[in-house]
Design a protein around this motif. Structure first.
Motif, PDB file in Angstrom:
ATOM      1  N   THR A  12       0.837  -1.191   0.000  1.00 31.62           N
ATOM      2  CA  THR A  12       0.000   0.000   0.000  1.00 31.62           C
ATOM      3  C   THR A  12       0.876   1.246   0.000  1.00 31.62           C
ATOM      4  O   THR A  12       1.787   1.361   0.820  1.00 31.62           O
ATOM      5  CB  THR A  12      -0.914   0.016   1.243  1.00 31.62           C
ATOM      6  N   ILE A  13       0.581   2.153  -0.910  1.00 26.99           N
ATOM      7  CA  ILE A  13       1.319   3.416  -0.986  1.00 26.99           C
ATOM      8  C   ILE A  13       0.332   4.555  -0.787  1.00 26.99           C
ATOM      9  O   ILE A  13      -0.680   4.623  -1.477  1.00 26.99           O
ATOM     10  CB  ILE A  13       2.009   3.581  -2.354  1.00 26.99           C
ATOM     11  N   THR A  14       0.625   5.435   0.169  1.00 23.16           N
ATOM     12  CA  THR A  14      -0.219   6.604   0.405  1.00 23.16           C
ATOM     13  C   THR A  14       0.673   7.846   0.490  1.00 23.16           C
ATOM     14  O   THR A  14       1.859   7.755   0.818  1.00 23.16           O
ATOM     15  CB  THR A  14      -1.036   6.479   1.709  1.00 23.16           C
ATOM     16  N   VAL A  15       0.092   8.980   0.200  1.00 15.86           N
ATOM     17  CA  VAL A  15       0.825  10.240   0.314  1.00 15.86           C
ATOM     18  C   VAL A  15       0.845  10.623   1.783  1.00 15.86           C
ATOM     19  O   VAL A  15      -0.197  10.774   2.410  1.00 15.86           O
ATOM     20  CB  VAL A  15       0.165  11.347  -0.543  1.00 15.86           C
ATOM     21  N   GLY A  16       2.058  10.755   2.332  1.00 16.24           N
ATOM     22  CA  GLY A  16       2.202  11.131   3.733  1.00 16.24           C
ATOM     23  C   GLY A  16       2.143  12.635   3.915  1.00 16.24           C
ATOM     24  O   GLY A  16       1.558  13.153   4.837  1.00 16.24           O
ATOM     25  N   SER A  17       2.772  13.333   2.996  1.00 16.01           N
ATOM     26  CA  SER A  17       2.777  14.795   2.988  1.00 16.01           C
ATOM     27  C   SER A  17       3.130  15.215   1.568  1.00 16.01           C
ATOM     28  O   SER A  17       3.234  14.374   0.681  1.00 16.01           O
ATOM     29  CB  SER A  17       3.808  15.339   3.985  1.00 16.01           C
ATOM     30  N   THR A  18       3.341  16.482   1.367  1.00 11.94           N
ATOM     31  CA  THR A  18       3.669  16.932   0.009  1.00 11.94           C
ATOM     32  C   THR A  18       5.040  16.445  -0.441  1.00 11.94           C
ATOM     33  O   THR A  18       5.329  16.454  -1.624  1.00 11.94           O
ATOM     34  CB  THR A  18       3.624  18.472  -0.081  1.00 11.94           C
ATOM     35  N   ASP A  19       5.867  15.994   0.505  1.00  6.83           N
ATOM     36  CA  ASP A  19       7.203  15.551   0.122  1.00  6.83           C
ATOM     37  C   ASP A  19       7.548  14.123   0.539  1.00  6.83           C
ATOM     38  O   ASP A  19       8.709  13.728   0.501  1.00  6.83           O
ATOM     39  CB  ASP A  19       8.248  16.522   0.654  1.00  6.83           C
ATOM     40  N   SER A  20       6.543  13.323   0.945  1.00  6.00           N
ATOM     41  CA  SER A  20       6.847  11.944   1.329  1.00  6.00           C
ATOM     42  C   SER A  20       5.709  10.989   0.986  1.00  6.00           C
ATOM     43  O   SER A  20       4.545  11.380   0.910  1.00  6.00           O
ATOM     44  CB  SER A  20       7.146  11.855   2.826  1.00  6.00           C
ATOM     45  N   LEU A  21       6.103   9.737   0.770  1.00  2.00           N
ATOM     46  CA  LEU A  21       5.144   8.653   0.546  1.00  2.00           C
ATOM     47  C   LEU A  21       5.285   7.653   1.675  1.00  2.00           C
ATOM     48  O   LEU A  21       6.399   7.384   2.146  1.00  2.00           O
ATOM     49  CB  LEU A  21       5.430   7.944  -0.781  1.00  2.00           C
ATOM     50  N   HIS A  22       4.168   7.089   2.108  1.00  5.23           N
ATOM     51  CA  HIS A  22       4.173   6.047   3.124  1.00  5.23           C
ATOM     52  C   HIS A  22       3.911   4.721   2.430  1.00  5.23           C
ATOM     53  O   HIS A  22       2.941   4.595   1.678  1.00  5.23           O
ATOM     54  CB  HIS A  22       3.088   6.290   4.163  1.00  5.23           C
ATOM     55  N   ILE A  23       4.767   3.753   2.697  1.00  9.89           N
ATOM     56  CA  ILE A  23       4.651   2.459   2.047  1.00  9.89           C
ATOM     57  C   ILE A  23       4.519   1.373   3.105  1.00  9.89           C
ATOM     58  O   ILE A  23       5.364   1.244   3.987  1.00  9.89           O
ATOM     59  CB  ILE A  23       5.876   2.177   1.157  1.00  9.89           C
ATOM     60  N   ARG A  24       3.438   0.608   2.996  1.00  7.96           N
ATOM     61  CA  ARG A  24       3.228  -0.561   3.861  1.00  7.96           C
ATOM     62  C   ARG A  24       3.491  -1.797   3.024  1.00  7.96           C
ATOM     63  O   ARG A  24       2.904  -1.962   1.961  1.00  7.96           O
ATOM     64  CB  ARG A  24       1.799  -0.628   4.379  1.00  7.96           C
ATOM     65  N   ILE A  25       4.399  -2.628   3.515  1.00  6.63           N
ATOM     66  CA  ILE A  25       4.698  -3.873   2.822  1.00  6.63           C
ATOM     67  C   ILE A  25       4.577  -5.025   3.802  1.00  6.63           C
ATOM     68  O   ILE A  25       4.795  -4.853   5.004  1.00  6.63           O
ATOM     69  CB  ILE A  25       6.114  -3.847   2.204  1.00  6.63           C
ATOM     70  N   PRO A  26       4.224  -6.210   3.299  1.00  8.74           N
ATOM     71  CA  PRO A  26       4.205  -7.372   4.185  1.00  8.74           C
ATOM     72  C   PRO A  26       5.632  -7.663   4.665  1.00  8.74           C
ATOM     73  O   PRO A  26       6.602  -7.323   3.964  1.00  8.74           O
ATOM     74  CB  PRO A  26       3.714  -8.512   3.288  1.00  8.74           C
ATOM     75  N   TYR A  27       5.752  -8.274   5.828  1.00 11.04           N
ATOM     76  CA  TYR A  27       7.085  -8.608   6.320  1.00 11.04           C
ATOM     77  C   TYR A  27       7.642  -9.724   5.446  1.00 11.04           C
ATOM     78  O   TYR A  27       7.196 -10.862   5.469  1.00 11.04           O
ATOM     79  CB  TYR A  27       7.068  -9.050   7.783  1.00 11.04           C
ATOM     80  N   ASN A  28       8.599  -9.338   4.626  1.00 17.81           N
ATOM     81  CA  ASN A  28       9.231 -10.253   3.685  1.00 17.81           C
ATOM     82  C   ASN A  28      10.650  -9.716   3.499  1.00 17.81           C
ATOM     83  O   ASN A  28      10.832  -8.567   3.103  1.00 17.81           O
ATOM     84  CB  ASN A  28       8.439 -10.233   2.368  1.00 17.81           C
ATOM     85  N   LEU A  29      11.634 -10.540   3.808  1.00 13.65           N
ATOM     86  CA  LEU A  29      13.014 -10.059   3.763  1.00 13.65           C
ATOM     87  C   LEU A  29      13.413  -9.526   2.391  1.00 13.65           C
ATOM     88  O   LEU A  29      14.161  -8.555   2.296  1.00 13.65           O
ATOM     89  CB  LEU A  29      13.976 -11.160   4.203  1.00 13.65           C
ATOM     90  N   ALA A  30      12.909 -10.131   1.325  1.00 13.14           N
ATOM     91  CA  ALA A  30      13.239  -9.644  -0.023  1.00 13.14           C
ATOM     92  C   ALA A  30      12.710  -8.225  -0.220  1.00 13.14           C
ATOM     93  O   ALA A  30      13.410  -7.361  -0.764  1.00 13.14           O
ATOM     94  CB  ALA A  30      12.662 -10.578  -1.077  1.00 13.14           C
ATOM     95  N   TYR A  31      11.466  -7.967   0.220  1.00  9.54           N
ATOM     96  CA  TYR A  31      10.888  -6.622   0.102  1.00  9.54           C
ATOM     97  C   TYR A  31      11.685  -5.616   0.926  1.00  9.54           C
ATOM     98  O   TYR A  31      11.962  -4.501   0.493  1.00  9.54           O
ATOM     99  CB  TYR A  31       9.440  -6.595   0.575  1.00  9.54           C
ATOM    100  N   ILE A  32      12.038  -6.022   2.129  1.00 10.20           N
ATOM    101  CA  ILE A  32      12.759  -5.114   3.032  1.00 10.20           C
ATOM    102  C   ILE A  32      14.139  -4.785   2.467  1.00 10.20           C
ATOM    103  O   ILE A  32      14.579  -3.632   2.498  1.00 10.20           O
ATOM    104  CB  ILE A  32      12.841  -5.708   4.444  1.00 10.20           C
ATOM    105  N   GLN A  33      14.818  -5.784   1.920  1.00 12.73           N
ATOM    106  CA  GLN A  33      16.126  -5.533   1.326  1.00 12.73           C
ATOM    107  C   GLN A  33      16.007  -4.565   0.151  1.00 12.73           C
ATOM    108  O   GLN A  33      16.857  -3.687  -0.021  1.00 12.73           O
ATOM    109  CB  GLN A  33      16.767  -6.838   0.872  1.00 12.73           C
ATOM    110  N   CYS A  34      14.954  -4.695  -0.626  1.00 11.34           N
ATOM    111  CA  CYS A  34      14.754  -3.788  -1.769  1.00 11.34           C
ATOM    112  C   CYS A  34      14.470  -2.366  -1.311  1.00 11.34           C
ATOM    113  O   CYS A  34      15.043  -1.411  -1.840  1.00 11.34           O
ATOM    114  CB  CYS A  34      13.610  -4.288  -2.647  1.00 11.34           C
ATOM    115  N   ILE A  35      13.592  -2.215  -0.339  1.00 12.80           N
ATOM    116  CA  ILE A  35      13.226  -0.861   0.091  1.00 12.80           C
ATOM    117  C   ILE A  35      14.395  -0.175   0.790  1.00 12.80           C
ATOM    118  O   ILE A  35      14.527   1.047   0.741  1.00 12.80           O
ATOM    119  CB  ILE A  35      11.943  -0.859   0.943  1.00 12.80           C
ATOM    120  N   ARG A  36      15.272  -0.964   1.397  1.00  7.18           N
ATOM    121  CA  ARG A  36      16.454  -0.375   2.040  1.00  7.18           C
ATOM    122  C   ARG A  36      17.442   0.194   1.030  1.00  7.18           C
ATOM    123  O   ARG A  36      18.347   0.936   1.411  1.00  7.18           O
ATOM    124  CB  ARG A  36      17.138  -1.412   2.928  1.00  7.18           C
TER     125      ARG A  36
END
Length: 64
Positions: A12-36
């Motif tokens: 899930t991606i939502t606009v947090g503010s005019t300069d940031s996005l909030h991203i919710r991802i399932p706990y999955n090490l592959a996803y976490i490594q990518c977002i890092r």
């Protein structure tokens, strides 16, 4: 007869503010490594979301 549970992994991606996005991802090490890999990303433990800059570069990093 066997019952198979299905798991739906939703990002899930939502606009947090005019300069940031909030991203919710399932706990999955592959996803976490990518977002890092995204420059200037940060984890917000209270909201349980990753926050990335709302820039073309950050969004392109996230998509790839």
């Amino acid at each position: 007869m066997t019952n198979k549970a299905t798991t739906k992994e939703t990002i899930t991606i939502t606009v947090g503010s005019t300069d940031s996005l909030h991203i919710r991802i399932p706990y999955n090490l592959a996803y976490i490594q990518c977002i890092r890999q995204i420059t200037a990303r940060r984890w917000e433990p209270k909201l349980k979301v990753w926050i990335i800059p709302y820039t073309i570069d950050a969004v392109q990093e996230f998509i790839s």
